[in-house]
Design an enzyme around this catalytic site. Structure first.
Site, PDB file in Angstrom:
ATOM      1  N   LYS A  52       7.121  -3.550  -0.011  1.00  0.00           N
ATOM      2  CA  LYS A  52       5.668  -3.488   0.193  1.00  0.00           C
ATOM      3  C   LYS A  52       5.353  -3.371   1.687  1.00  0.00           C
ATOM      4  O   LYS A  52       4.498  -2.593   2.101  1.00  0.00           O
ATOM      5  CB  LYS A  52       4.999  -4.718  -0.434  1.00  0.00           C
ATOM      6  N   GLN A  96       3.457 -13.026  -4.656  1.00  0.00           N
ATOM      7  CA  GLN A  96       4.642 -12.496  -5.322  1.00  0.00           C
ATOM      8  C   GLN A  96       5.076 -13.432  -6.449  1.00  0.00           C
ATOM      9  O   GLN A  96       5.270 -14.629  -6.236  1.00  0.00           O
ATOM     10  CB  GLN A  96       5.775 -12.317  -4.294  1.00  0.00           C
ATOM     11  N   ASP A 119      -3.163  -6.560  -6.993  1.00  0.00           N
ATOM     12  CA  ASP A 119      -2.124  -6.490  -8.029  1.00  0.00           C
ATOM     13  C   ASP A 119      -2.759  -6.238  -9.399  1.00  0.00           C
ATOM     14  O   ASP A 119      -2.062  -5.894 -10.356  1.00  0.00           O
ATOM     15  CB  ASP A 119      -1.344  -7.821  -8.090  1.00  0.00           C
TER      16      ASP A 119
END
Ligand SMILES: NC(=O)c1ccc[n+]([C@@H]2O[C@H](COP(=O)([O-])OP(=O)(O)OC[C@H]3O[C@@H](n4cnc5c(N)ncnc54)[C@H](OP(=O)(O)O)[C@@H]3O)[C@@H](O)[C@H]2O)c1
Length: 293
Positions: A52, A96, A119
């Site tokens: 990322k 995460q 996300d």
């Protein structure tokens, strides 16, 4: 048979984002800013967060990573989320997953401001997606929709069979394919571990999305001639022929299925390659306040 090249599509999308960022910056706007929170030292999570960070650098985004030790408390994590929610210089951020067991993942996801939930995991974004409102679409379904679009694969009236009903892949995929407009308008069947006659159901599919996590599960006899096969599965298995001692297998027995397909994604280099661009696209949208005005 046409091979769907996820890496090529991902490069194309990154180039488009980079051009837009360059233009924004030239006009005096600050670059989009994506932040990530990582808890502990899980190898796979470190790798994803690394990708990322690299993706952000490639397109000209600012990126920030906040690291917590494995024993960080839920309260500490929630405090950082609150900080990011309130920081006007952070356009979007992710936590995460997976998180250590003592932290409630749902509570963490729900603490993220939906406007910054790039996300696409917050129930508000999932709900908006379900009813066809603008939302941040999560990485894997986003990537698959882009592959279908950019390869101009016909979807209207097609029978799509989605194997798997997880919240991050199967369910959103089935929903998106059934929505009005392109690349949707499919008649969708969702299969799972209790599905009867799975082979027959698959054989009637024009489009198969295999997302069950069982290596080489989909065989040639399950696929009709000319079908489109999207392989989401990634399973790491031991290999005596590779240098690293392991290799990645998809949910599709590629060698025997590919000759029957009109289009097929490889593993690796297919769906997986496009997931990072979902996050970058969502962050750009957040920066431009495109979803939530
Ligand atoms: N390419 C990417 O970027 C990407 C991203 C995410 C995931 N993945 C991979 O995609 C795969 C699926 O991930 P996930 O998170 O969705 O997995 P998951 O949460 O484990 O869900 C698997 C789904 O498959 C169903 N299933 C399992 N065995 C089955 C069988 N024999 N027949 C029919 N259905 C079966 C399960 O049914 P039940 O609901 O009945 O248990 C469940 O709905 C994994 O290999 C994962 O690593 C790849």
């Amino acid at each position: 048979m046409n091979l769907i090249d996820g890496k090529k599509i991902a490069s194309e999308i990154k180039a488009e984002i980079a051009a837009e960022v360059k233009e924004m910056v030239a006009q005096g706007h600050r670059p989009p800013h994506l932040a990530a929170i990582i808890v502990g030292h899980d190898g796979a999570s470190e790798t994803y967060v690394g990708h990322k960070e690299k993706g952000c650098a490639e397109v000209g985004f600012k990126s920030t990573i906040i690291r917590f030790e494995e024993d960080a408390t839920e309260a500490e994590l929630l405090a950082t989320i609150k900080k990011f929610n309130e920081d006007p210089e952070v356009d979007g951020f992710i936590v995460q997953l997976p998180l250590p067991k003592h932290i409630d993942e749902n509570k963490v996801i729900e603490a993220i401001d939906p406007k910054k939930d790039v996300d696409g995991f917050h129930p508000t974004n999932v709900g908006r997606m379900m009813i066809g409102l603008p939302s941040y679409i999560s990485a894997t379904p986003f990537g698959i929709m882009e592959l279908l679009k950019r390869y101009k694969i016909e979807t209207a009236g097609k029978h799509a069979v989605v194997i798997g009903r997880s919240n991050i892949v199967g369910r959103p995929m089935a929903n998106l394919l059934s929505q009005k407009g392109y690349p949707g308008d499919c008649t969708v069947t969702v299969c799972h571990s209790r599905t009867k006659n799975l082979k027959e159901v698959c054989h009637s599919a024009d489009i198969i999305i295999a997302a069950l996590g069982a290596p080489e599960f989909v065989t040639a006899e399950m696929v009709k001639e000319g079908a489109v096969v999207i392989d989401v599965g990634i399973t790491r298995v031991k290999s005596e022929t590779s240098k690293s001692g392991w290799k990645l297998l998809g949910d599709v027995k590629f060698d025997e299925v590919a000759p029957k397909c009109s289009y097929i994604t490889p593993v690796p280099g297919g769906v997986g390659a496009t997931t990072i661009v979902a996050l970058l696209t969502n962050t750009l949208k957040a920066c431009k306040k495109e979803i939530y005005k």
